[in-house]
Motif scaffolding. Structure first.
Motif, short mmCIF file in Angstrom:
data_model
loop_
_atom_site.label_atom_id
_atom_site.label_comp_id
_atom_site.label_asym_id
_atom_site.label_seq_id
_atom_site.Cartn_x
_atom_site.Cartn_y
_atom_site.Cartn_z
N PHE A 667 0.82 -1.21 0.00
CA PHE A 667 0.00 0.00 0.00
C PHE A 667 0.86 1.26 0.00
N THR A 668 1.86 1.30 0.85
CA THR A 668 2.80 2.41 0.94
C THR A 668 4.17 1.80 1.23
N PRO A 669 5.24 2.56 1.17
CA PRO A 669 6.54 2.00 1.52
C PRO A 669 6.61 1.46 2.94
N TRP A 670 5.67 1.89 3.80
CA TRP A 670 5.72 1.47 5.20
C TRP A 670 4.50 0.64 5.61
N LEU A 671 3.64 0.26 4.65
CA LEU A 671 2.47 -0.55 4.99
C LEU A 671 2.23 -1.58 3.89
N SER A 672 2.22 -2.83 4.32
CA SER A 672 1.99 -3.93 3.38
C SER A 672 1.11 -4.97 4.03
N GLN A 673 0.65 -5.92 3.22
CA GLN A 673 -0.22 -6.97 3.73
C GLN A 673 -0.07 -8.24 2.90
N VAL A 674 -0.11 -9.38 3.58
CA VAL A 674 -0.18 -10.68 2.93
C VAL A 674 -1.49 -11.34 3.34
N ILE A 675 -2.27 -11.77 2.37
CA ILE A 675 -3.53 -12.46 2.64
C ILE A 675 -3.34 -13.92 2.23
N PRO A 692 7.73 2.18 9.98
CA PRO A 692 7.44 3.26 10.92
C PRO A 692 6.38 4.22 10.38
N VAL A 693 5.41 4.56 11.22
CA VAL A 693 4.35 5.47 10.82
C VAL A 693 4.96 6.86 10.63
N PRO A 694 4.78 7.47 9.46
CA PRO A 694 5.43 8.75 9.18
C PRO A 694 4.72 9.91 9.86
N ASP A 695 5.34 11.08 9.77
CA ASP A 695 4.76 12.31 10.28
C ASP A 695 4.08 13.02 9.12
N LYS A 696 2.77 12.91 9.03
CA LYS A 696 2.04 13.55 7.93
C LYS A 696 1.41 14.87 8.34
N GLY A 810 15.13 3.39 16.27
CA GLY A 810 14.99 4.82 16.49
C GLY A 810 14.16 5.58 15.48
N ASP A 811 13.66 4.91 14.44
CA ASP A 811 12.90 5.64 13.42
C ASP A 811 11.40 5.39 13.51
N GLY A 812 10.95 4.65 14.48
CA GLY A 812 9.52 4.39 14.64
C GLY A 812 9.23 2.91 14.76
N LEU A 813 8.25 2.58 15.56
CA LEU A 813 7.91 1.19 15.83
C LEU A 813 7.25 0.56 14.61
N ILE A 814 7.74 -0.62 14.23
CA ILE A 814 7.11 -1.42 13.18
C ILE A 814 6.34 -2.55 13.86
#
Length: 989
Positions: A667-675, A692-696, A810-814
């Motif tokens: 979906f995004t560089p930081w959000l994916s899914q396997v079904i 890591p969830v970005p700062d939007k 250090g860049d955000g929790l995955i």
């Protein structure tokens, strides 16, 4: 005391016996209650301290008084001071709740001090309230961990204080919402009531006016009166009335009662107290009210509190003839007993107290906060059950004490909720890790010895791989031949699939009975490599089915093949296909088919093949923009609509193999899914990776997954309560008060501990979770779950820091997690989601070992402790050694279905305990206990209450007079949990 006893007490060696002589015949519990006055208002003053088991500081920092730059608090000094001060005046009383702290303090006391404390307990002057290891949360907690938390604390009280140490009431004063299932569990523990402070503001204001702050709560439709519990909500908070805090750090005026000194203020102080008491009394039905005289970490200088309370009681009572107000030292149990003796008729409650908050700041964010810790706590609880079970079955002392402590601490309402400071969350995780490690060492030792066919063979060295979710396992990636041993705690056979990190593509997998097992090999995804970073380097995953007998293990032997050894049909390395030309993509097994839109890359429909049931389902991810006021407790989105994360078509690839078929979505560089659809399974597995969830926006993002369907759900959706009973929710509605039409997104979020579903007359879509999450149905036919949140604004909530978990790098929790999605007809769904819910929690424990020569001649590859299994509507919930005697075993059996949930499976079942455990134990005695396991149910006598709808509440006594017969046959009805203390003699294996 006679002359001989007096001289005995002078001898230092007889100090303890002397102290116990003084308490013989003293009363505790309801018998220790101070007399009240008829015809006037009785104000029950309850001295107490609320000691969070971690929040701003770690549990040990709070105990010792360390790190006071954050917050001044020291529990050891509170207990030191309080016990000393109680002994100065026999009319004084005090209650204490958090056993995790009390146990730490108790371990440091001398025998003389312990005897003094026991004396206070036996006289009813020191009373334990609640009695859990921690004061557990009720929204984000699973029922297994709740039971363990309470049982662990009550066991300590029983072992050290006997009957007088057992609480009569639950004390949930600071918890952020209250669950029906928690009420039913407390009732099954023999509690008479629960007292608490926090409910939604609108509800609280209305209950004040209508005098409904107290009543009888129907905790379970399935259990009837056995799940009913009296509840009491405080008039204001769990703190003292305004102006009457006498702690060292309070600024309220003390009582100055010498008329010869300046600033004499008794009349003013008494007048202020009477004014508040009479105002509060207008909200209650009887001539009794309770005032909580204490607060967070108060009574470090107990003398200041008690000295002023002594004076307050004295001067209020001097005027009681004219004021008609009488003040007394009391306890919650004594207050409850006074209510019971008032013989009033009480209103009842059928729903729960969820969520809480005021209209513009609902406390629904904590249902998801710190999602990694929530999963870790769930996994730790599962490991603890395995450790306890194997300890009982093997008779070996497993090292589970530290994990019991850690798991119970993390159920605290500022732990599992994610509402603690970051360094405290780190401390919780460290404790869980240490406890898990100790437990795993014991498990490895027990199972390896159980596998031995002969005493001469060396025990296999079994190891755990705790990073399988990111394809890391030192044992399997460093050898061409290894074993996988899966242990199953459930009392039924389990079929599942494993994914093992490997470096290679061709293997032989041999199961128990020397059977060749079909397998599939897949490349480790680029997304997994992104997440694990420098933690591992395996190239592939080996996937194959496993079948494990009830309460036992199965071993699978894996060997890499050479070119000459490769055989056809046993394994495959499927190709990865990319969706092209906008053609739809289908994956399927014998039960389900999932159709994906070739253009958008999103799920398009699901089909239940046996029932020929097809439902349009679109699933995608969205985010809410956090507001400046958002904090770990609250959910305060800006706007009423979630923002799509997908700005263009999703990048979709798919894999069709002989074991599992998969669709991979980016979906995004930081959000994916396997079904995934595994062969033969009746559910689809949605594995998402977020972060890591970005700062939007500069404020934060709250990530949701949403399922949209044409189901005519008519504003209704259903969420579980602590992993057990289902609660019907109606959008924009509360059963007992008008819901303000403000912040309706957050107002319609509810805790989802294990499952959420929507349905109509034709179909039901159910989503099971692997941890607690917030969920809702904001429009008909849709349901959503919040899976991650990162808040960048320091928004208070007492923490003085943002919920901004930066993770190891250090860049955000995955966060990686799973949803299990079921499509069934409404009347058939429970038959699938109830057993699956148990298996999601109690997933098999996997152990690994390097293969040694002649493995099968040295080691068993399949073993079950049971020679019979439980039916699908029976569950072996707990099996553990109990107390110091290894011949005492605690057994809990559960019926996991609700009344009327399934035409067949909601019926009562009969279980023969002796047959069930015949291959392990010779049972000489069976004693049914309260749910916590510390009181024979025959000795549990609960208070009875008159209600407006049902007449008099009478406890169901059938279970107190049960004759178990030669086979120790027990009958379980829907949603029942029965607890038994067994006297056993282990049989030789």
């Amino acid at each position: 005391m006679d002359h001989i006893q007096h001289h005995a007490c002078l001898l230092s060696l007889a100090v303890l016996s002397c102290l116990f002589m003084t308490i013989e015949g003293d009363a505790c519990g309801y018998k220790a209650c101070t007399d009240t006055k008829d015809g006037i208002l009785n104000v029950h003053l309850v001295p107490h301290t609320h000691d969070d088991v971690g929040w701003l500081k770690t549990v040990d920092q709070y105990f010792y008084g360390a790190n006071n730059s954050i917050y001044h608090a020291s529990v050891q000094y509170i207990l030191d001071s309080t016990i000393l001060t109680l002994n100065q005046n026999p009319s004084r009383k005090f209650i204490y709740a958090e056993v995790a702290f009390f146990k730490r303090w108790w371990a440091e006391q001398s025998a003389t001090m312990k005897a003094k404390v026991k004396n206070l307990v036996n006289q009813g002057r020191l009373e334990f309230a609640g009695g859990g290891w921690s004061q557990n949360d009720e929204a984000a907690t699973h029922y297994v961990a709740i039971i363990d938390n309470m049982a662990y604390g009550l066991q300590f009280l029983h072992e050290n204080f006997g009957t007088c140490g057992r609480p009569h009431i639950a004390w949930q004063i600071d918890v952020f919402g209250h669950s029906k299932e928690q009420a039913a569990l407390f009732a099954k523990m023999g509690m008479d009531a629960a007292f608490f402070a926090r409910i939604e503001d609108v509800d609280h204001d209305l209950r004040r006016v209508e005098k409904k702050l107290e009543g009888v709560w129907h905790g379970s439709q399935s259990l009837g009166s056995r799940g009913d519990l009296f509840f009491g909500i405080f008039y204001d908070h769990y703190s003292p009335p305004p102006g009457f805090c006498f702690d060292a750090f309070c600024d309220d005026p003390v009582i100055q009662d010498d008329p010869d000194l300046f600033d004499y203020n008794v009349d003013d102080r008494v007048s202020e107290f009477l004014e508040f008491a009479k105002k509060a009394a207008n909200a209650f039905q009887t001539n009794h009210i309770m005032m909580t005289m204490g607060g967070d970490f108060e009574y470090e200088n107990a003398n200041e509190w008690f000295k002023n309370l002594d004076k307050l009681i004295k001067y209020v009572n001097q005027k009681e003839e004219s004021t008609k107000v009488h003040a007394l030292y009391s306890t919650p149990a004594c207050y409850l007993y006074a209510l019971n003796q008032a013989n009033k008729t009480w209103t009842t409650k059928d729903d729960d107290f969820m969520p809480i908050g005021e209209p513009n700041s609902y406390w629904t964010g904590f249902y998801t906060s710190r999602p990694a810790l929530k999963l870790y706590a769930r996994e730790a609880s599962k490991i603890l059950q395995t450790c306890k079970q194997l300890g009982a079955l093997s008779g070996v002392d497993v090292n589970s004490a530290f994990l019991k402590d850690a798991v119970s601490i993390v159920q605290h309402h500022d732990a599992i909720t994610g509402t603690e400071k970051q360094h405290v969350a780190d401390d919780y995780a460290k404790r869980l890790a240490m406890g898990i490690q100790q437990c795993q060492i014991s498990l490895s030792d027990v199972i390896s010895k159980l596998m031995l066919k002969t005493k001469t063979a060396p025990a296999p060295k079994l190891e755990f791989c705790n990073y399988l979710n990111i394809s890391v396992c030192a044992t399997t990636q460093s050898t061409d031949a290894f074993s996988v041993t899966a242990y199953n705690t459930l009392a039924c056979e389990v079929r599942d699939y494993v994914r093992i990190p490997v470096n290679g593509t061709q293997f032989t997998v041999m199961g128990p009975g020397n059977k060749n097992i079909q397998y599939q090999v897949m490349e480790v995804t680029s997304e997994t490599k992104r997440v694990r970073r420098d933690k591992g380097s395996t190239t592939h995953e080996l996937i194959f089915p496993i079948t494990i007998p009830s309460v036992g293990f199965s071993s699978y032997l894996v060997t890499a093949q050479t070119t000459k050894q490769r055989s056809k049909g046993d394994g495959s390395v499927p190709a990865i296909h990319k969706a092209e030309n906008s053609n739809d993509v289908t994956i399927k097994n014998d039960n389900l088919m999932l159709l994906f839109d070739g253009g958008t890359g999103l799920l398009k429909s699901m089909t239940n093949i046996p029932d020929n049931l097809t439902l349009e389902v679109q699933q995608s991810f969205y985010w809410y923009n956090s507001s400046e006021g958002s904090n770990p407790y609250q959910f305060r989105p800006l706007g009423v609509k979630a923002i799509p994360l997908l700005n263009k078509n999703v990048n979709l690839t798919y894999i069709q193999g002989n074991i599992v078929e998969e669709v991979h979505q980016q979906f995004t560089p930081w959000l994916s899914q396997v079904i995934r659809l595994h062969k033969d399974q009746k559910h689809a597995e949605f594995e998402w990776t977020v972060g890591p969830v970005p700062d939007k926006s500069g404020l934060g993002m709250e990530i949701i997954t949403r399922f949209e369907t044409p189901l005519k759900s008519d504003k209704l959706f259903y969420t579980d309560a602590n992993g057990r009973q289902m609660i019907q929710r109606r959008r924009n509605h509360r059963d007992t008060y008008p819901l303000p039409m403000i912040n309706l997104v957050a107002a319609n979020y509810f805790p989802v501990n294990s499952r959420i579903y929507i349905k109509d007359d034709e179909a039901q879509l159910t989503v099971l979770t692997d941890r607690s999450q917030g969920g809702s149905s904001l429009v008909d036919g849709a349901l959503e779950l919040m899976i991650h949140r990162r808040l960048l604004h320091n928004s208070g909530g007492g923490l003085n820091e943002a919920l901004n978990e930066t993770g190891q790098y250090g860049d955000g929790l995955i966060v990686r997690g799973k949803h299990y999605v079921i499509l069934e007809k409404p009347g058939k769904s429970a038959k699938v989601h109830r057993p699956l819910g148990l298996q999601v929690f109690a997933k098999p424990t996997l152990l690994f070992s390097h293969l040694v020569p002649d493995w099968r001649s040295k080691y068993y590859t399949k073993y079950s402790y049971l020679n019979t299994s439980l039916p699908i509507n029976g569950h072996l919930l707990t099996l553990e050694q109990w107390g110091q005697d290894k011949n005492n075993v605690l057994l809990r059996l559960e019926h996991p279905f609700e009344v009327n949930e399934d035409q067949t499976l909601s019926k009562a079942i009969k279980v023969s305990l002796k047959k069930l455990l015949a291959s392990v134990f010779e049972i000489s005695d069976v004693q049914e206990m309260t749910l916590d396991g510390n009181l024979p149910i025959s000795q549990s006598t609960r208070l009875q209450w008159n209600t407006k709808t049902e007449g008099q509440f009478k406890e169901d006594l059938r279970y107190k007079t049960t004759s178990y017969g030669k086979q120790a046959d027990v009958t379980l009805g829907p949603m029942d949990i029965q607890t038994f203390l067994l006297s056993v003699k282990p049989r030789k294996p």
